[in-house]
Write an enzyme that holds these catalytic residues in place. Structure first.
Site, PDB file in Angstrom:
ATOM      1  N   GLU A 151       0.822  -1.154   0.168  1.00 50.10           N
ATOM      2  CA  GLU A 151       0.145   0.043  -0.091  1.00 50.10           C
ATOM      3  C   GLU A 151       0.981   1.323   0.069  1.00 50.10           C
ATOM      4  OE1 GLU A 151      -2.718  -0.592   3.342  1.00 50.10           O
ATOM      5  OE2 GLU A 151      -3.282  -2.610   2.496  1.00 50.10           O
ATOM      6  N   GLU A 189      -6.152 -11.124  -0.549  1.00 49.75           N
ATOM      7  CA  GLU A 189      -7.161 -10.488   0.613  1.00 49.75           C
ATOM      8  C   GLU A 189      -8.539 -10.259   0.137  1.00 49.75           C
ATOM      9  OE1 GLU A 189      -5.412  -6.911   2.367  1.00 49.75           O
ATOM     10  OE2 GLU A 189      -3.356  -7.592   2.064  1.00 49.75           O
TER      11      GLU A 189
HETATM   12  O1  9MR Z   1      -7.158  -8.035   8.630  1.00 46.18           O
HETATM   13  C1  9MR Z   1      -6.204  -7.218   9.238  1.00 46.18           C
HETATM   14  C2  9MR Z   1      -6.955  -6.522  10.679  1.00 46.18           C
HETATM   15  O2  9MR Z   1      -6.977  -7.649  11.659  1.00 46.18           O
HETATM   16  C3  9MR Z   1      -6.110  -5.419  11.367  1.00 46.18           C
HETATM   17  O3  9MR Z   1      -6.701  -4.840  12.358  1.00 46.18           O
HETATM   18  C4  9MR Z   1      -5.719  -4.470  10.291  1.00 46.18           C
HETATM   19  C5  9MR Z   1      -4.722  -3.386  10.706  1.00 46.18           C
HETATM   20  O4  9MR Z   1      -4.267  -2.595   9.803  1.00 46.18           O
HETATM   21  O5  9MR Z   1      -4.965  -4.989   9.029  1.00 46.18           O
HETATM   22  C6  9MR Z   1      -6.038  -5.978   8.329  1.00 46.18           C
HETATM   23  O6  9MR Z   1      -5.374  -6.580   7.177  1.00 46.18           O
HETATM   24  C7  9MR Z   1      -4.901  -5.636   6.259  1.00 46.18           C
HETATM   25  C8  9MR Z   1      -3.874  -6.181   5.464  1.00 46.18           C
HETATM   26  O7  9MR Z   1      -2.816  -6.403   6.210  1.00 46.18           O
HETATM   27  C9  9MR Z   1      -3.346  -5.068   4.537  1.00 46.18           C
HETATM   28  N1  9MR Z   1      -4.362  -4.701   3.418  1.00 46.18           N
HETATM   29  C10 9MR Z   1      -5.758  -4.294   4.361  1.00 46.18           C
HETATM   30  C11 9MR Z   1      -6.296  -5.454   5.037  1.00 46.18           C
HETATM   31  C12 9MR Z   1      -7.380  -4.990   5.875  1.00 46.18           C
HETATM   32  O8  9MR Z   1      -7.327  -3.885   6.640  1.00 46.18           O
END
Ligand code: 9MR
Length: 383
Positions: A166, A271
């Site tokens: 990102e 994802e």
């Molecule tokens: O699924 C993840 C969630 O449990 C966390 O709280 C969050 C924190 O930023 O991150 C989520 O996963 C993310 C991933 O690492 C990167 N892309 C977006 C995902 C959803 O937010």
């Protein structure tokens, strides 16, 4: 000499012909039986692409035993949902905590699961000390140490790394993170080069959301081209599939898969989850800082998903997987972001405490209508 066909010869010929027809039919039956017999996602798609899921600590420690059962049965690749992010791996400068990450790797080895590392460089879930570093040199060295220490520890055990996560804004420009601000765009090339030095054979990916939107797509293409021109190895692009029932359109998804693949890299759908809840702001993607007030109207399906919405979700998954299957030569992996609806981050984004239904397994770990439509696409040659 003129050939004559004796009745005996003719009978033999007919017999042979019948046997061949029987043999071919029997083979075809075996083949369709084989396809019919695929009862798991990974088997159904084994000739197309890897099928994966994000996994969490509850699964790795075995607390979530039903989740573990589904992971082993249905998937052949895993990605740690949180535990390999910077704040957990290097909570204090130079002090690494490998305990959980090691357990994830052990779990993947024991269960023969292809492991995807997530992630080495991301502006979010960063340890607080990183933002407090003033000097450019110190941040450069810290980033190098972070990438190299982790990538070399798991050398040979990880199939691919989300090296940078990102790093783009929605308009395709570089996101103004602590890394860009203090190190300039070179931090991106360096991260890829350091990861490669530490583990020369691991695949290296750029991973982001909203990668189907034209401006961001153009930015991602420019970024990957620049990285390659500067001598970095980029093996793949992860298109995070945080999508909704309405968008992105199939056309946008398809154009993006084709455009990324034309860069000569593997395309991965990472994802993947499809929100089934109202989204009045038309938010797309996964900008975790976006958070809104909840209300009953915004959380309409607290007991169960109505059939009409369940049908829509199943159809959306069917259309999307038909597209993935069509482009299987470009796509190497599809990874869902979580095992079941009870565990998805979408129960808390962009509003806390909602009841969402974005995955293929329900809160009781049972297959949903959407699961069956995804399986149907694999089995049915018309897709
Ligand atoms: O699924 C993840 C969630 O449990 C966390 O709280 C969050 C924190 O930023 O991150 C989520 O996963 C993310 C991933 O690492 C990167 N892309 C977006 C995902 C959803 O937010």
């Amino acid at each position: 000499m003129k050939q004559s066909y004796s009745p005996h010869k003719l009978n033999k010929f007919i017999l042979l012909l019948c046997c061949s027809i029987l043999f071919i039919n029997c083979k075809q039956d075996q083949k369709s039986e084989k396809i019919e017999a695929a009862t798991t996602l990974k088997d159904a798609y084994k000739n197309h692409f890897l099928m994966g899921t994000a996994v969490n600590d509850g699964q790795i420690t075995g607390k979530d035993s039903l989740g573990v059962q589904l992971i082993k049965e249905q998937f052949n690749t895993i990605t740690p949902e949180n535990s390999m992010k910077w704040m957990f791996m290097e909570p204090q400068q130079g002090e690494f905590n490998f305990e959980m990450a090691d357990r994830y790797i052990d779990f993947s080895e024991k269960n023969n699961l292809v492991f995807i590392g997530h992630n080495l460089v991301w502006h979010s879930q960063l340890a607080p000390w990183v933002a407090e570093i003033d000097s450019k040199e110190e941040l450069h060295n810290s980033l190098k140490n972070h990438v190299q220490t982790i990538a070399s520890r798991y050398k040979g055990k990880i199939h691919g790394w989300d090296v940078v996560n990102e790093a783009l804004n929605e308009d395709g420009t570089l996101r103004n993170s602590v890394f860009l601000e203090k190190l300039g765009p070179e931090y991106l090339t360096n991260a890829f080069k350091w990861a490669q030095e530490a583990d020369p054979n691991v695949e290296l990916y750029y991973n982001d959301y909203n990668m189907t939107q034209p401006a961001k797509r153009a930015g991602a293409i420019k970024l990957v081209k620049n990285l390659k021109e500067q001598g970095a190895k980029v093996d793949g692009i992860g298109m995070q599939g945080h999508w909704s029932l309405e968008g992105p359109s199939l056309q946008e998804i398809e154009e993006s898969i084709i455009a990324y693949s034309e860069l000569g890299v593997k395309v991965m759908i990472t994802e993947l989850d499809i929100t089934a809840l109202p989204n009045p702001w038309d938010l797309e993607g996964a900008e975790v800082s976006q958070n809104f007030e909840g209300s009953e109207f915004m959380n309409p399906y607290t007991e169960q998903l109505p059939d009409s919405v369940s049908n829509k979700l199943a159809k959306r998954y069917q259309d999307i997987f038909a597209l993935f299957k069509k482009h299987q030569d470009k796509i190497s992996r599809v990874t869902f972001w979580g095992v079941n609806d009870g565990q998805t981050w979408l129960n808390n984004w962009p509003i806390d405490n909602r009841t969402n239904y974005p995955l293929l397994f329900d809160r009781q770990f049972k297959t949903k209508e959407a699961y069956h439509s995804v399986m149907q696409v694999a089995k049915d040659s018309t897709f």
